[in-house]
Design a protein around this motif. Structure first.
Motif, mmCIF file in Angstrom:
data_model
loop_
_atom_site.group_PDB
_atom_site.id
_atom_site.type_symbol
_atom_site.label_atom_id
_atom_site.label_comp_id
_atom_site.label_asym_id
_atom_site.label_seq_id
_atom_site.Cartn_x
_atom_site.Cartn_y
_atom_site.Cartn_z
ATOM 1 N N ASN A 4 -7.059 15.571 16.043
ATOM 2 C CA ASN A 4 -6.224 14.879 15.067
ATOM 3 C C ASN A 4 -4.894 14.470 15.678
ATOM 4 O OD1 ASN A 4 -8.172 15.184 13.122
ATOM 5 N ND2 ASN A 4 -7.088 16.733 11.942
ATOM 6 N N LYS A 5 -4.297 15.364 16.448
ATOM 7 C CA LYS A 5 -3.003 15.073 17.066
ATOM 8 C C LYS A 5 -3.099 13.878 18.001
ATOM 9 C CE LYS A 5 0.748 17.095 19.807
ATOM 10 N NZ LYS A 5 0.870 15.899 20.676
ATOM 11 N N ILE A 8 -3.448 10.678 15.871
ATOM 12 C CA ILE A 8 -2.173 10.357 15.232
ATOM 13 C C ILE A 8 -1.176 9.818 16.247
ATOM 14 C CG2 ILE A 8 -0.141 11.407 14.123
ATOM 15 C CD1 ILE A 8 -2.129 13.214 12.581
ATOM 16 N N VAL A 29 1.958 8.949 10.097
ATOM 17 C CA VAL A 29 0.486 8.914 10.118
ATOM 18 C C VAL A 29 -0.033 10.304 9.794
ATOM 19 C CG1 VAL A 29 -1.568 8.418 11.506
ATOM 20 C CG2 VAL A 29 0.541 7.107 11.893
ATOM 21 N N ALA A 30 -1.084 10.363 8.996
ATOM 22 C CA ALA A 30 -1.672 11.650 8.609
ATOM 23 C C ALA A 30 -3.187 11.561 8.639
ATOM 24 C CB ALA A 30 -1.209 12.052 7.213
ATOM 25 N N MET A 37 -7.743 8.871 7.604
ATOM 26 C CA MET A 37 -6.394 8.584 8.081
ATOM 27 C C MET A 37 -5.614 7.852 7.003
ATOM 28 S SD MET A 37 -5.115 6.292 11.346
ATOM 29 C CE MET A 37 -5.724 7.456 12.569
ATOM 30 N N ILE A 39 -1.702 5.921 6.573
ATOM 31 C CA ILE A 39 -0.546 5.412 7.315
ATOM 32 C C ILE A 39 0.489 4.878 6.331
ATOM 33 C CG2 ILE A 39 0.212 3.697 9.022
ATOM 34 C CD1 ILE A 39 -2.824 3.615 9.892
ATOM 35 N N MET A 104 0.047 15.804 9.785
ATOM 36 C CA MET A 104 0.923 14.657 9.579
ATOM 37 C C MET A 104 1.986 14.631 10.659
ATOM 38 S SD MET A 104 3.447 13.776 6.333
ATOM 39 C CE MET A 104 2.110 13.570 5.141
ATOM 40 N N LYS A 105 2.334 13.408 11.078
ATOM 41 C CA LYS A 105 3.441 13.255 12.023
ATOM 42 C C LYS A 105 4.220 12.004 11.684
ATOM 43 C CE LYS A 105 4.597 13.318 16.952
ATOM 44 N NZ LYS A 105 4.068 13.416 18.343
#
Length: 204
Positions: A4-5, A8, A29-30, A37, A39, A104-105
Motif C-alpha cells: 500500500n505504501k 500511495i 492518497v489512501a 484507492m 484521492i 493514508m498519506k
C-alpha cells in the motif's frame, strides 16, 4: 506484491510532478481495507480537476492496478470547501462507500485536528502531526473549529476528542468549537470510469 505504501507513494509523486493547481502540496492518497484507492486535496477533487485524466491513464498502466478494486476521487463534503481538508474528504467519501480507510498519506503533515480524527477512525497515517488549522470541518458530525473561531486551539482539540468519544451526538454542547447546521455528506467519483480532460472531453 506491491505494498500500500509503495502504491500511495507512486501516486503522490505523480501528483506532485504533474498536477498543476493551487494545492499541489495538499494532495492526499489512501487505500481502504477493501483495497480501494481514494484521492483528494483541500476542497475536494472531481473528474474535471486538471490532470485527472492523465492520472487515470498512468494508474491503468501500472502492474499493481489489477490489485485495486477501484480508484475514486473524494469530493467536498460540505458547502465550506475551504475547510474541507483532503484527509477528511477521503474519510467522508470512504464512509459513503461503506469502506474503512486502512492507510493514508498526505503530501504534508496532518494538521492536529486531522491527526486526532484519523486516530479516532483508526487510520494508519504515514504523516506526522502538524499544528493548528485556520478552519476545519468534521467529516462525520456537525462540528467546525479553527483559529478563525477563537484562540483556544488546545481546548478545541479537547472538545473534538470529547465529541468523538461521545459518538458525535446532536445535542453536544459546543463551547470552543462551533455547531454546523448541515450534516456532512461524503461525495466521490470513479476515476477509472469518469475522468475528463480539462476541456471537458472524455479522457480515460
Amino acid at each position: 506484491m506491491t505494498s500500500n505504501k509503495e502504491i500511495i507513494d507512486f501516486v503522490l509523486y505523480w501528483l506532485r510532478k504533474n498536477a498543476r493547481s493551487g494545492q499541489e502540496v495538499n494532495w492526499t492518497v489512501a487505500i481502504t481495507e477493501e483495497h480501494t484507492m481514494i484521492i483528494s486535496k483541500v476542497g475536494g477533487v472531481t473528474s474535471q480537476t486538471r490532470g485527472m485524466a492523465l492520472l487515470c491513464q498512468s494508474i491503468k498502466e501500472q502492474p499493481w492496478r489489477a490489485s485495486l478494486k477501484g480508484v475514486y476521487l473524494a469530493k467536498t463534503f460540505t458547502a465550506d470547501g475551504v475547510s474541507n481538508h483532503a484527509e477528511m474528504c477521503i474519510l467522508a467519501a470512504a464512509d459513503s462507500l461503506g469502506q474503512k480507510v486502512e492507510h493514508m498519506k498526505c503530501a504534508s503533515d496532518n494538521c492536529e485536528a486531522c491527526a486526532h480524527m484519523l486516530q479516532y477512525a483508526k487510520v494508519n497515517t504515514m504523516n506526522g502531526a502538524g499544528g493548528a488549522a485556520m478552519g476545519w470541518i468534521h467529516p462525520r458530525g456537525c462540528m467546525a473549529l479553527g483559529t478563525t473561531l477563537n484562540d483556544y486551539w488546545n481546548e478545541q482539540i479537547k472538545e473534538l476528542d470529547r465529541f468523538n468519544e461521545a459518538g458525535e451526538p446532536g445535542d453536544f454542547k459546543h463551547t470552543f468549537t462551533q455547531h454546523q447546521a448541515s450534516e456532512p455528506q461524503g461525495g466521490y467519483e470513479d476515476l477509472l470510469k469518469g475522468a475528463y480532460r480539462h476541456d471537458g472531453v472524455p479522457g480515460c
